[in-house]
Motif scaffolding. Sequence first.
Motif, mmCIF file in Angstrom:
data_model
loop_
_atom_site.group_PDB
_atom_site.id
_atom_site.type_symbol
_atom_site.label_atom_id
_atom_site.label_comp_id
_atom_site.label_asym_id
_atom_site.label_seq_id
_atom_site.Cartn_x
_atom_site.Cartn_y
_atom_site.Cartn_z
ATOM 1 N N UNK A 90 -11.140 22.347 123.240
ATOM 2 C CA UNK A 90 -11.583 20.950 123.232
ATOM 3 C C UNK A 90 -11.754 20.440 124.657
ATOM 4 N N UNK A 91 -10.832 20.775 125.534
ATOM 5 C CA UNK A 91 -10.957 20.386 126.944
ATOM 6 C C UNK A 91 -12.248 20.929 127.549
ATOM 7 N N UNK A 92 -12.584 22.160 127.217
ATOM 8 C CA UNK A 92 -13.819 22.766 127.737
ATOM 9 C C UNK A 92 -15.044 22.022 127.217
ATOM 10 N N UNK A 93 -15.030 21.694 125.924
ATOM 11 C CA UNK A 93 -16.152 20.949 125.350
ATOM 12 C C UNK A 93 -16.301 19.593 126.035
ATOM 13 N N UNK A 94 -15.184 18.890 126.259
ATOM 14 C CA UNK A 94 -15.233 17.579 126.909
ATOM 15 C C UNK A 94 -15.793 17.698 128.323
ATOM 16 N N UNK A 99 -20.567 16.617 131.932
ATOM 17 C CA UNK A 99 -21.614 17.115 132.819
ATOM 18 C C UNK A 99 -22.997 16.625 132.408
ATOM 19 N N UNK A 100 -23.139 16.175 131.166
ATOM 20 C CA UNK A 100 -24.439 15.745 130.652
ATOM 21 C C UNK A 100 -24.807 14.330 131.088
ATOM 22 N N UNK A 101 -23.949 13.666 131.837
ATOM 23 C CA UNK A 101 -24.246 12.298 132.264
ATOM 24 C C UNK A 101 -23.613 11.294 131.333
ATOM 25 N N UNK A 102 -24.278 10.146 131.153
ATOM 26 C CA UNK A 102 -23.674 9.080 130.347
ATOM 27 C C UNK A 102 -24.523 8.698 129.149
ATOM 28 N N UNK A 103 -25.432 9.554 128.724
ATOM 29 C CA UNK A 103 -26.308 9.249 127.598
ATOM 30 C C UNK A 103 -25.648 9.473 126.251
ATOM 31 N N UNK A 116 -13.185 20.710 116.678
ATOM 32 C CA UNK A 116 -13.375 20.319 118.076
ATOM 33 C C UNK A 116 -14.100 18.970 118.142
ATOM 34 N N UNK A 117 -15.147 18.795 117.330
ATOM 35 C CA UNK A 117 -15.907 17.540 117.334
ATOM 36 C C UNK A 117 -15.022 16.361 116.950
ATOM 37 N N UNK A 118 -14.204 16.525 115.926
ATOM 38 C CA UNK A 118 -13.318 15.446 115.494
ATOM 39 C C UNK A 118 -12.265 15.147 116.558
ATOM 40 N N UNK A 119 -11.783 16.175 117.230
ATOM 41 C CA UNK A 119 -10.854 15.980 118.340
ATOM 42 C C UNK A 119 -11.502 15.153 119.449
ATOM 43 N N UNK A 120 -12.752 15.471 119.745
ATOM 44 C CA UNK A 120 -13.464 14.763 120.807
ATOM 45 C C UNK A 120 -13.673 13.291 120.461
ATOM 46 N N UNK A 121 -14.095 13.009 119.252
ATOM 47 C CA UNK A 121 -14.393 11.618 118.896
ATOM 48 C C UNK A 121 -13.109 10.811 118.732
ATOM 49 N N UNK A 122 -12.053 11.453 118.253
ATOM 50 C CA UNK A 122 -10.790 10.728 118.078
ATOM 51 C C UNK A 122 -10.153 10.387 119.421
ATOM 52 N N UNK A 123 -10.416 11.221 120.428
ATOM 53 C CA UNK A 123 -9.846 11.001 121.759
ATOM 54 C C UNK A 123 -10.937 10.735 122.790
ATOM 55 N N UNK A 124 -12.011 10.086 122.349
ATOM 56 C CA UNK A 124 -13.181 9.885 123.215
ATOM 57 C C UNK A 124 -12.828 9.148 124.501
ATOM 58 N N UNK A 126 -9.945 8.976 126.130
ATOM 59 C CA UNK A 126 -9.156 9.821 127.030
ATOM 60 C C UNK A 126 -10.019 10.889 127.698
ATOM 61 N N UNK A 127 -11.063 11.342 126.998
ATOM 62 C CA UNK A 127 -11.939 12.371 127.546
ATOM 63 C C UNK A 127 -13.088 11.788 128.382
ATOM 64 N N UNK A 128 -13.132 10.464 128.522
ATOM 65 C CA UNK A 128 -14.210 9.843 129.272
ATOM 66 C C UNK A 128 -15.525 9.804 128.520
#
Length: 269
Positions: A90-94, A99-103, A116-124, A126-128
């Motif tokens: 998940x850290x790698x995905x974030x 790196x993709x910018x702010x879009x 991984x996707x649910x982890x990212x959205x739930x902790x959006x 914290x991951x910036x």
Amino acid sequence: MPDDETAGRLTVGDGPAAREIAWRRRRSRGRTDAPTIVWLGGYRSDMRGTKAERLLDFARREDLGYCRFDYSGHGESTGRFEDGTIGGWTDEAAAVLRELGDGPLVLSGSSMGAWIALNLVRNAEAFGLAGRIRGLLLLAPAPDFTERLILPKLTAEQRAAIAIDGRLVVPSAYASEPDVYTRALFDDGRANLVLDGLIDTGCPVTIVQGMADADVPFEHALALVEHLPHQAVILSLVRDGDHRLSRPQDLDLIERSLADLVRAAVELG
């Protein structure tokens, strides 16, 4: 068609834990409103699989952004597969998403990639990534698979192997090499459970699940829906669909579902 993807490598982690993540990106050539679709693959899969390539074709036709990458220990990325965990991947995905910018982003996660996707959205936050994830497409989603799908099926001897040896090796249904499940994977999985409460995604979610899936039973997708409070949740059950969801009719359904999510993401601005 000429290759319109840019390839890159991103270092995640420090010291002995550092690994290089291989990624590929397509940018929209003319659409200012185009979100970027991000492919999140499954356990032991890579970014050049059938579904990942089909999504690239879709992004090209619709002139959308597209990004795919390999987790550490997978495909073209460095690192040992056995060192990987849900939290680490998940850290790698974030890191790739930052790196993709702010879009705006539409995440497409397959099997473990849905976790991984649910982890990212739930902790959006914290991951910036706060406010950037505008849609989720979850294919044969396997959130919490270590705890809910694997552990209940293990024998006492297999559980002992994990506890004593730190790893369990079992035949794979999809590759000649066996699957390896480590104690660290299970321990870290418990620290990253998402089906322990409501998952407020803040965006539309579409789930595509095969009812003939031998790895992730469709009841698991039904359980996931119960944890999604957002009103825009769609579950498409494919009666004869298996875990791969890679037949032409499956790919057509995935593409239609993704088109609807992209349209909603554009409308959200």
